[in-house]
Design a protein around this motif. Structure first.
Motif, PDB file in Angstrom:
ATOM      1  N   VAL A 135       1.632   3.769  35.786  1.00 54.43           N
ATOM      2  CA  VAL A 135       0.052   4.275  35.727  1.00 54.43           C
ATOM      3  C   VAL A 135       0.043   5.486  34.810  1.00 54.43           C
ATOM      4  O   VAL A 135      -1.373   5.625  34.294  1.00 54.43           O
ATOM      5  CB  VAL A 135      -0.524   4.208  37.079  1.00 54.43           C
ATOM      6  N   ASP A 136       0.899   5.993  34.348  1.00 53.69           N
ATOM      7  CA  ASP A 136       0.593   7.280  33.718  1.00 53.69           C
ATOM      8  C   ASP A 136       1.593   7.461  32.639  1.00 53.69           C
ATOM      9  O   ASP A 136       1.239   7.602  31.339  1.00 53.69           O
ATOM     10  CB  ASP A 136       0.631   8.470  34.688  1.00 53.69           C
ATOM     11  N   SER A 137       2.797   7.968  32.653  1.00 48.76           N
ATOM     12  CA  SER A 137       3.651   8.757  31.706  1.00 48.76           C
ATOM     13  C   SER A 137       3.962   7.662  30.656  1.00 48.76           C
ATOM     14  O   SER A 137       4.283   8.157  29.579  1.00 48.76           O
ATOM     15  CB  SER A 137       4.750   9.369  32.264  1.00 48.76           C
ATOM     16  N   ALA A 183      -0.780   8.712  43.968  1.00 48.38           N
ATOM     17  CA  ALA A 183      -1.771   9.499  43.777  1.00 48.38           C
ATOM     18  C   ALA A 183      -2.479   9.831  42.521  1.00 48.38           C
ATOM     19  O   ALA A 183      -3.617   9.883  42.280  1.00 48.38           O
ATOM     20  CB  ALA A 183      -1.139  11.152  43.953  1.00 48.38           C
ATOM     21  N   GLU A 184      -1.547   9.221  41.551  1.00 49.73           N
ATOM     22  CA  GLU A 184      -2.155   9.092  40.013  1.00 49.73           C
ATOM     23  C   GLU A 184      -3.072   8.077  40.059  1.00 49.73           C
ATOM     24  O   GLU A 184      -3.984   8.139  39.180  1.00 49.73           O
ATOM     25  CB  GLU A 184      -0.887   9.147  39.037  1.00 49.73           C
ATOM     26  N   VAL A 185      -2.945   7.014  40.807  1.00 47.08           N
ATOM     27  CA  VAL A 185      -3.670   5.680  40.869  1.00 47.08           C
ATOM     28  C   VAL A 185      -5.327   6.243  41.381  1.00 47.08           C
ATOM     29  O   VAL A 185      -6.332   5.864  40.691  1.00 47.08           O
ATOM     30  CB  VAL A 185      -3.177   4.999  41.578  1.00 47.08           C
ATOM     31  N   GLY A 247      -6.702  17.626  39.430  1.00 47.77           N
ATOM     32  CA  GLY A 247      -5.768  18.012  40.467  1.00 47.77           C
ATOM     33  C   GLY A 247      -4.644  18.301  40.249  1.00 47.77           C
ATOM     34  O   GLY A 247      -3.655  19.117  40.909  1.00 47.77           O
ATOM     35  N   HIS A 248      -4.323  18.598  38.654  1.00 52.19           N
ATOM     36  CA  HIS A 248      -3.124  19.032  38.215  1.00 52.19           C
ATOM     37  C   HIS A 248      -3.044  20.839  37.996  1.00 52.19           C
ATOM     38  O   HIS A 248      -1.776  21.171  38.036  1.00 52.19           O
ATOM     39  CB  HIS A 248      -2.788  18.637  36.884  1.00 52.19           C
ATOM     40  N   THR A 249      -3.985  21.272  38.035  1.00 48.64           N
ATOM     41  CA  THR A 249      -3.961  22.849  38.004  1.00 48.64           C
ATOM     42  C   THR A 249      -3.618  23.353  39.235  1.00 48.64           C
ATOM     43  O   THR A 249      -2.906  24.154  39.566  1.00 48.64           O
ATOM     44  CB  THR A 249      -5.340  23.312  37.486  1.00 48.64           C
ATOM     45  N   LEU A 265       6.884  16.697  45.627  1.00 52.62           N
ATOM     46  CA  LEU A 265       6.895  15.968  44.302  1.00 52.62           C
ATOM     47  C   LEU A 265       5.805  16.213  43.624  1.00 52.62           C
ATOM     48  O   LEU A 265       4.736  16.550  44.103  1.00 52.62           O
ATOM     49  CB  LEU A 265       7.096  14.524  44.625  1.00 52.62           C
ATOM     50  N   HIS A 266       5.938  15.839  42.063  1.00 51.92           N
ATOM     51  CA  HIS A 266       4.483  15.933  41.341  1.00 51.92           C
ATOM     52  C   HIS A 266       3.427  15.124  41.729  1.00 51.92           C
ATOM     53  O   HIS A 266       2.261  16.005  41.934  1.00 51.92           O
ATOM     54  CB  HIS A 266       5.017  15.388  40.034  1.00 51.92           C
ATOM     55  N   GLY A 267       3.579  13.944  42.190  1.00 54.14           N
ATOM     56  CA  GLY A 267       2.385  13.508  42.833  1.00 54.14           C
ATOM     57  C   GLY A 267       1.912  13.826  43.951  1.00 54.14           C
ATOM     58  O   GLY A 267       0.752  13.672  44.122  1.00 54.14           O
ATOM     59  N   GLY A 269       1.863  17.250  44.795  1.00 55.66           N
ATOM     60  CA  GLY A 269       1.133  18.282  44.262  1.00 55.66           C
ATOM     61  C   GLY A 269      -0.041  17.735  43.814  1.00 55.66           C
ATOM     62  O   GLY A 269      -0.993  18.548  43.945  1.00 55.66           O
ATOM     63  N   VAL A 270      -0.203  16.577  43.213  1.00 52.61           N
ATOM     64  CA  VAL A 270      -1.622  16.146  42.662  1.00 52.61           C
ATOM     65  C   VAL A 270      -2.348  15.679  43.574  1.00 52.61           C
ATOM     66  O   VAL A 270      -3.715  16.125  43.620  1.00 52.61           O
ATOM     67  CB  VAL A 270      -1.233  15.040  41.480  1.00 52.61           C
ATOM     68  N   ALA A 271      -1.926  14.853  44.574  1.00 51.55           N
ATOM     69  CA  ALA A 271      -2.864  14.716  45.622  1.00 51.55           C
ATOM     70  C   ALA A 271      -3.441  15.852  46.515  1.00 51.55           C
ATOM     71  O   ALA A 271      -4.530  16.072  46.498  1.00 51.55           O
ATOM     72  CB  ALA A 271      -2.064  13.875  46.904  1.00 51.55           C
TER      73      ALA A 271
HETATM   74 ZN    ZN Z   1       0.362  14.007  36.860  1.00 51.44          ZN
END
Ligand code: ZN
Ligand code: NAD
Length: 367
Positions: A135-137, A183-185, A247-249, A265-267, A269-271
């Protein structure tokens, strides 16, 4: 579904369909110029998918050559970049040929970066095998490695020739990774698509439980959103692509504080970052607290972290705010922050006062 990514000089397709990974051969065939195909992957993905992918290429008369790297973020390094580049050169990849990246964001970022420099830029095909990568990278052409100075600080914009996203690939992914990718969804709903956020509220649990149809729809909606944003601002110069950092900052600050480790995990952290962005927006009077609560409640309902206190951090707001200052997205002293006026109404707030952020985080740390 087939989603076109309309980049000016190199448009490409993202194909999304259950079973696609087992039909990789026929899908990739027109993009391969030799009698063999070079595939970069990691050990976990190889264990689950190497045989199926090898067989699918054999069906269209292509021999496969494999470079199997160690799994994990540590593989996005100078050393592994050199080994991928040398391996591709030894296979005499031509500029118009394509190497295949089969794996998550780590393999995609590393292989894409290697492709950007071999023969001054050869082709590459993304076959993303994590939800985050699907969905992202894998879409959008950002490639990078990590160095001692930080994550993703060395890289290139280099678009793939084709992306094949198979929801069935997620059947072998650990549930925690699938949830983190989810979370990225949710992010795409919060950015500018309230109906999609509502769809997530209704179907997120089904998706995480393994429903292939829900996965396919979520991937297609997310890729369509990312494709639209990337086409409008390929190199992140117009301030539109920046919306993808919702959500990334906050998230990166938390990842930095937990040492970019399995603790967060990255996601995840984004959540947490999106929950904080929503709550901070409500505190600033930008968004209703009911809307902010809806964001937090959905993330919590699917088992993603949504409260700072859950992390059990031993730090204060100032220290987390300091991590943000070191974020590469910092622009000449001001801290651009993605905040919300409501669900699906994210905007780039300029000049957010870091002291306000630190005070807010202190409250959240003790709540
Ligand atoms: Zn991300
Ligand atoms: P990852 O590639 O490390 O994959 C996570 C784990 O899942 C790994 O252990 C991997 O071996 C395993 N795995 C992958 N697919 C599997 C499958 N189908 N079955 C079983 N195991 C499988 O991590 P990720 O979350 O996919 O990606 C994170 C990376 O993506 C980070 O380096 C981040 O910087 C990068 N990223 C890049 C962009 C971009 O635009 N280029 C955007 C977001 C994130």
């Amino acid at each position: 579904a087939v989603i076109p990514v309309s980049i000016a000089d190199a448009p490409y397709e993202v194909r999304i369909e259950a079973g696609l990974i087992s039909r990789a051969g026929e899908n990739c065939r027109p993009f391969i110029r030799k009698d063999h195909v070079a595939i970069v992957t990691d050990e976990n993905v190889a264990a689950s998918w190497r045989d199926a992918v090898t067989a699918s290429f054999a069906k269209v008369g292509l021999r496969t050559e494999w470079l199997v790297l160690p799994a994990g973020e540590g593989t996005k390094s100078w050393e592994h970049l050199a080994s991928v580049v040398d391996w591709m050169l030894a296979r005499e990849i031509e500029r118009k040929d394509n190497v295949v990246a089969l794996g998550g964001g780590v393999i995609g970022d590393l292989t894409g970066f290697a492709a950007s420099m071999v023969k001054r830029g050869c082709g590459f095909i993304q076959i993303p095998t994590t939800l985050l990568a699907q969905v992202d990278s894998s879409v959008g052409g950002k490639t990078a490695i990590n160095t001692p100075a930080g994550k993703n600080l060395v890289g290139a914009f280099h678009q793939p020739s084709l992306v094949l996203a198979d929801p069935l690939a997620l059947d072998t992914l650990p549930p925690r990774d699938t949830r983190a990718g989810y979370a990225e969804v949710v992010k795409y709903g919060l950015i500018d698509n309230a109906p999609f956020f509502e769809w997530c509220e209704a179907n997120g649990a089904r998706l995480l439980a393994g429903d292939s149809e829900a996965r396919e729809l979520a991937i297609a909606s997310s890729v369509a959103a990312k494709a639209r944003i990337v086409a409008a601002d390929e190199k992140e110069t117009a301030g539109i692509r920046a919306l993808l950092n919702l959500g990334h900052t906050f998230g990166h600050a938390l990842e930095a504080e937990t040492g970019f480790s399995d603790r967060l995990l990255h996601g995840e952290g984004v959540a947490l970052g999106m929950a904080l962005a929503a709550r901070f927006s409500a505190r600033q009077g930008l968004m209703t607290s009911q809307d902010a609560q809806r964001v937090v409640a959905h993330l919590a309902a699917v088992g993603l972290p949504s409260k700072l206190i859950d992390l059990g951090l031993d730090c204060n707001g100032r220290r987390l705010a300091d991590h943000m200052l070191h974020d590469k997205k910092m622009d000449a002293g001001t801290l651009p922050f993605l905040l919300m006026r409501g669900i699906g109404q994210t905007f780039l707030a300029k000049n957010v006062d870091l002291a306000d952020v630190a005070a807010f985080l202190d409250e959240e740390l003790s709540r």
